[in-house]
Design an enzyme around this catalytic site. Structure first.
Site, PDB file in Angstrom:
ATOM      1  N   THR A   1      49.420  -3.300  60.503  1.00 18.08           N
ATOM      2  CA  THR A   1      48.207  -4.095  60.661  1.00 18.08           C
ATOM      3  C   THR A   1      48.622  -5.561  60.828  1.00 18.08           C
ATOM      4  O   THR A   1      49.815  -5.872  60.852  1.00 18.08           O
ATOM      5  CB  THR A   1      47.315  -3.942  59.410  1.00 18.08           C
ATOM      6  OG1 THR A   1      48.132  -4.173  58.254  1.00 18.08           O
ATOM      7  CG2 THR A   1      46.746  -2.533  59.306  1.00 18.08           C
ATOM      8  N   ASP A   2      47.656  -6.459  60.913  1.00 16.70           N
ATOM      9  CA  ASP A   2      47.956  -7.886  61.040  1.00 16.70           C
ATOM     10  C   ASP A   2      48.715  -8.374  59.793  1.00 16.70           C
ATOM     11  O   ASP A   2      48.637  -7.741  58.745  1.00 16.70           O
ATOM     12  CB  ASP A   2      46.645  -8.690  61.185  1.00 16.70           C
ATOM     13  CG  ASP A   2      45.930  -8.385  62.496  1.00 16.70           C
ATOM     14  OD1 ASP A   2      46.568  -7.840  63.417  1.00 16.70           O
ATOM     15  OD2 ASP A   2      44.727  -8.698  62.593  1.00 16.70           O
TER      16      ASP A   2
ATOM     17  N   ASP B   1      54.537  -0.153  63.186  1.00 16.92           N
ATOM     18  CA  ASP B   1      53.175  -0.127  63.726  1.00 16.92           C
ATOM     19  C   ASP B   1      52.245  -0.577  62.607  1.00 16.92           C
ATOM     20  O   ASP B   1      51.577   0.232  61.972  1.00 16.92           O
ATOM     21  CB  ASP B   1      52.853   1.296  64.191  1.00 16.92           C
ATOM     22  CG  ASP B   1      51.436   1.407  64.723  1.00 16.92           C
ATOM     23  OD1 ASP B   1      50.773   0.365  64.889  1.00 16.92           O
ATOM     24  OD2 ASP B   1      50.980   2.544  64.969  1.00 16.92           O
TER      25      ASP B   1
ATOM     26  N   GLN C   1      42.663  -0.843  51.094  1.00 18.96           N
ATOM     27  CA  GLN C   1      41.811  -1.520  52.066  1.00 18.96           C
ATOM     28  C   GLN C   1      40.509  -0.757  52.294  1.00 18.96           C
ATOM     29  O   GLN C   1      40.335   0.359  51.823  1.00 18.96           O
ATOM     30  CB  GLN C   1      42.585  -1.660  53.393  1.00 18.96           C
ATOM     31  CG  GLN C   1      43.147  -0.327  53.907  1.00 18.96           C
ATOM     32  CD  GLN C   1      44.403  -0.466  54.726  1.00 18.96           C
ATOM     33  OE1 GLN C   1      44.737  -1.536  55.206  1.00 18.96           O
ATOM     34  NE2 GLN C   1      45.118   0.638  54.933  1.00 18.96           N
TER      35      GLN C   1
HETATM   36  N1  AG3 Z   1      48.065  -1.761  64.532  1.00 26.55           N
HETATM   37  C1  AG3 Z   1      47.262  -2.921  64.545  1.00 26.55           C
HETATM   38  C2  AG3 Z   1      47.576  -3.921  65.584  1.00 26.55           C
HETATM   39  C3  AG3 Z   1      46.909  -5.226  65.259  1.00 26.55           C
HETATM   40  C4  AG3 Z   1      45.479  -5.292  65.667  1.00 26.55           C
HETATM   41  N2  AG3 Z   1      44.924  -6.551  65.314  1.00 26.55           N
HETATM   42  C5  AG3 Z   1      43.639  -6.888  65.439  1.00 26.55           C
HETATM   43  N3  AG3 Z   1      42.819  -6.071  66.014  1.00 26.55           N
HETATM   44  N4  AG3 Z   1      43.234  -8.025  64.984  1.00 26.55           N
HETATM   45  C6  AG3 Z   1      47.522  -0.715  65.261  1.00 26.55           C
HETATM   46  C7  AG3 Z   1      47.598   0.588  64.633  1.00 26.55           C
HETATM   47  C8  AG3 Z   1      47.513   1.617  65.694  1.00 26.55           C
HETATM   48  N5  AG3 Z   1      48.341   2.725  65.420  1.00 26.55           N
END
Ligand code: AG3
Length: 275
Positions: free
Chosen positions: A157-158, A155, A31
């Protein structure tokens, strides 16, 4: 000239924050990794132009994705975090004295390296002797570990790009098998405004595996809609029946918040009541 970072949160809505400086920007094997110094939220980490975490509001998400499950479990010793390469979840997990080892399974080495360099307040615990950082595919990792963890935290990402596989019923079965007999699973499960089908599907998939499945909420200002969901699946312990809370310093989480986070507005309740 003013510089702004914008995330398209839906196809019809953006969040924009003013950028003071671009601290880092590169393409990893998975990414686009970027770090910005922002006026409103301090240092901000974005992956593929999506806000992952910021210095100013990270505590809400990281405290809520960890302490609810860790306090629900009677004696969490072995914890696995899948994703979470910034280290924020590991930092919170290690606040619990019972934890002997907290493993991080993060697919993208660059996320860990960049977080260590630009977000030391979030990544600080990755060098703790109880932290075990594995750069690997979380799905592969979990397939190789059975009946081993007290708590597993996703934890991610989308549910697009590298994280898609972490939102499937097949994956949840692997999680179930990697947990001990009294294990607890928790994942970030997106916005109750914009991801209704996803939240329902996850809930139903988990209900097919775990006797106890509960959704809870927290407010994260930089995420789409601000209101955010987490879904917990538990083999034995009910998060609504917790009596003992570990003593620790937190900015959002407290025993009162633990209980109130499960009180759902009607439109959210509907998502999880219907099967
Ligand atoms: N994980 C991402 C959560 C989703 C956020 N989505 C968005 N901003 N569209 C977070 C990682 C933190 N450790």
């Amino acid at each position: 000239m003013e510089l702004w970072f914008s995330e398209s949160q839906t196809k019809d809505q953006k969040i924009s924050v003013r950028v003071l400086e671009t601290l880092y920007s590169a393409r990893s094997d998975y990414q686009e990794v970027a770090v910005y110094k922002t006026a409103q939220y301090g240092t901000l980490l974005a992956l593929d132009d999506i806000i992952q975490t910021t210095e100013k509001d990270e505590f809400v998400y990281h405290e809520m994705i960890t302490h609810v499950a860790l306090n629900t479990h009677a004696n969490p010793e072995r914890v696995l975090v899948i994703g979470g390469g910034d280290g924020g979840a590991i930092r919170e997990v290690l606040k619990h004295k019972s934890v002997k080892k907290a493993t991080l399974a993060e697919i993208d080495r660059m996320v860990v390296e960049v977080s260590k360099r630009f977000l030391p307040a979030i990544s600080c615990a990755l060098d703790d002797e109880r932290a075990d950082v594995q750069i690997c595919d979380g799905i592969k990792y979990i397939q190789e570990h059975k009946n081993e963890f007290d708590v597993i935290i996703v934890d991610s990402t989308d549910p697009i790009g590298p994280a898609v596989g972490l939102f499937s019923g097949q994956f949840y079965k692997m999680v179930y098998d990697a947990l001990k007999d009294d294990g607890i699973f928790v994942a970030q499960t997106e916005s109750p405004f914009y991801n209704t089908a996803l939240i329902k599907n996850i809930h139903n998939d988990l209900k097919n595996l775990f006797p106890i499945v509960r959704l809870y909420l927290a407010t994260v200002p930089t995420y789409p809609g601000g209101l955010w969901t987490f879904t917990l699946g538990s083999k034995k312990y009910d998060p609504l029946q917790v009596e003992h809370f570990d003593e620790m310093e937190t900015k959002y989480y407290s025993p009162e918040i633990h209980r109130s986070a499960f009180v759902l507005p009607n439109f959210v309740k509907q998502l999880v009541d219907e099967r």
